[in-house]
Design an enzyme around this catalytic site. Structure first.
Site, PDB file in Angstrom:
ATOM      1  N   SER A  58      12.465  16.953   3.789  1.00  0.00           N
ATOM      2  CA  SER A  58      13.111  15.801   4.401  1.00  0.00           C
ATOM      3  C   SER A  58      13.015  15.966   5.910  1.00  0.00           C
ATOM      4  CB  SER A  58      14.579  15.731   3.975  1.00  0.00           C
ATOM      5  OG  SER A  58      15.302  16.757   4.639  1.00  0.00           O
ATOM      6  N   LYS A  59      13.571  14.974   6.604  1.00  0.00           N
ATOM      7  CA  LYS A  59      13.485  14.999   8.076  1.00  0.00           C
ATOM      8  C   LYS A  59      14.110  16.261   8.667  1.00  0.00           C
ATOM      9  CE  LYS A  59      12.858  10.213   9.279  1.00  0.00           C
ATOM     10  NZ  LYS A  59      13.683   9.016   9.150  1.00  0.00           N
TER      11      LYS A  59
END
Ligand code: GLU
Length: 484
Positions: free
Chosen positions: A244-245
């Site tokens: 994820s980010k």
């Protein structure tokens, strides 16, 4: 045997992330390896979340990676009429039925079920309605959805990644295929499109495994030939959690801007969930990947996105790529950094190629090359204070040394062997190893503690710039001597 037809079917609701790019790549590699077609379908039926900007980002990402599609892009939203017609065909053939239960009814029944026995499953009450009643209610304008009647038994398939997968149909409720406004539900649209596009292998992320039994039932009910399925494992960050980010750059475009080469990105992504097996060299060209790619090498377990490995991979490709492919890239980035103009670098083509040869073996990204190229491009350097404090620790000594170096070099032919002989002789007369000269020289000439080999630095800098830098360093050391 028909040739394989595969598709990448992104929803245009964000940038092209590495997971999507990996799915696209595996589809593309499989199609290329087996002489098939790779198609692109933009799943833009979710009008609220789909954007043109995202569609553009997907095209640009795929183009950058070189994953070109073989037929015009299919926009799912343009095919709603066909999706609806297919759903109505299922209604006509008795595989589906109209359901008049309202969202509020269903919600209430779900709550009751959950309070009593747990999971809610649609109880098929509208499947009991007789034809006349259905016709009457439809004619009266009462809203209804269309539900697929899930048959008895199990639904399974042989997945190219996970082998045999099977779901008991009793766990799947009669799912909606058309909403009351006549728009298709996701599984209906996907199946209708995959049939119309003659897809023979559906390869996608394993988050879609739970959709597959429903889609298989739709193929069967529509009497369409069944494709094969392959569900690729998730991609995790190095901490083992879903990528994820939080893990940093996850958009393909971010890596492009970081100076990662498309061939390195492709090579790196290819190994996220696939391996050619046995002992193999991880660094592969796109042609080698196409030649080796096969379903047998697909992995079940989550793949780890290791940024360090991507950078390493990039370094390997930087060294292997043709100089005339690297040079324009580096010229563009150097010009963007304001260190020189592209035309200036083009004019100094042979010199620039020597510089690139020297730097690329020490770089992981094109941006590294730009950073390292700076001392060779600018008129004067700034001294890295840590490097200066170390290499010029005794300023008076360093000054004396650089004066001797300057005087020696001023009288030498500017050529690697002659420079080497002269500097070695100088070190000997001063009773020190030649290495002792290089630390102070390196800071004087490049401003940094690290650089390519000293003789290469001298040759690429040239006589004038070298002597000017030595003179500037001597002035700087005068100042330092005065202070200390
Ligand atoms: N549009 C879906 C997604 O982006 C993919 C659907 C599919 O590959 O079947 O996850």
């Amino acid at each position: 045997m028909t040739t394989p037809r595969l598709r990448f079917a992104p929803s245009p609701t964000g940038y092209l992330h590495v997971g999507g790019a990996r799915t696209a790549l595996f589809n593309w590699l499989y199609a290329r390896r087996h002489g098939g077609q790779f198609l692109l379908r933009v799943e833009d039926t979710d009008k609220a979340r789909s954007t043109d900007e995202s569609t553009r980002a997907i095209f640009e990402g795929l183009e950058w990676l070189g994953l070109m599609w073989d037929e015009p892009v299919v926009y799912q939203g343009a095919n709603v009429e066909r999706h609806r017609a297919d759903a109505e065909r299922l209604l006509a053939s008795g595989h589906a039925y109209r359901c008049f239960c309202t969202a509020a009814d269903l919600d209430f029944r779900r709550k009751v079920a959950e309070a009593n026995e747990g999971a809610f499953k649609y109880d098929r009450r509208c499947d009991q309605l007789d034809r006349d009643e259905v016709a009457r209610r439809v004619a009266a304008g009462e809203p209804s959805v269309v539900r697929f009647r899930v048959p008895e038994g199990n639904t399974g398939w042989t997945d190219l990644v996970h082998d045999s997968i099977s779901f008991p149909n009793k766990d799947i409720e009669d799912f909606v295929i058309l909403r009351s406004d006549g728009t298709p539900i996701y599984n209906m649209a996907v199946t209708s499109d995959d049939i119309a596009m003659h897809i023979t292998l559906v390869m996608r992320g394993d988050d879609h495994i739970s959709n597959t039994p429903k889609q298989i039932m739709l193929y069967e009910a529509l009497g369409a030939p069944m494709p094969q399925f392959a569900h690729l494992p998730m991609i995790h960050g190095s901490d083992g959690k879903k990528l994820s980010k939080r893990h940093g750059a996850t958009a393909v475009a971010d890596w492009q801007h970081e100076g990662i080469l498309p061939q390195a990105m492709v090579n790196f992504l290819a190994l996220l969930g696939w391996s050619p097996g046995g002992e193999f060299d991880e660094v592969m060209s796109i042609d080698e990947l196409i030649a080796k790619f096969d379903a047998a090498g697909l992995r079940k377990t989550a793949a780890v996105f290791d940024t360090k490995k991507l950078e390493w991979m990039n370094g390997q490709h930087l060294v292997r790529m043709a100089l005339d492919e690297l040079a324009p890239l580096a010229r563009r980035k150097i010009a963007a950094a304001g260190l020189a103009t592209e035309s200036d670098l083009e004019q100094r083509g042979a010199w620039f190629n020597t510089l690139l040869e020297l730097l690329r073996v020490r770089a992981r990204t094109v941006d590294d090359i730009v950073r390292q190229a700076k001392p060779f491009l600018v008129a004067s350097v700034e001294y890295d204070e840590h490097a200066a404090a170390k290499a010029w620790k005794d300023a008076a000594d360093a000054r004396a040394l650089l004066v001797a170096v300057r005087d020696t070099l001023a009288g030498v032919a500017w050529e690697a062997t002659a420079l080497e002989t002269a500097l070695k002789a100088l070190a000997e007369t001063r009773g020190i190893g030649a290495g002792k000269l290089f630390g102070p020289m390196r800071v004087a000439l490049t401003g940094e503690a690290n650089s390519p080999g000293m003789f290469d630095v001298l040759v690429v800098l040239g006589r004038d710039l070298t002597l000017a830098r030595l003179a500037a360093a001597i002035v700087d050391l005068d100042r330092r001597t005065g202070v200390t």
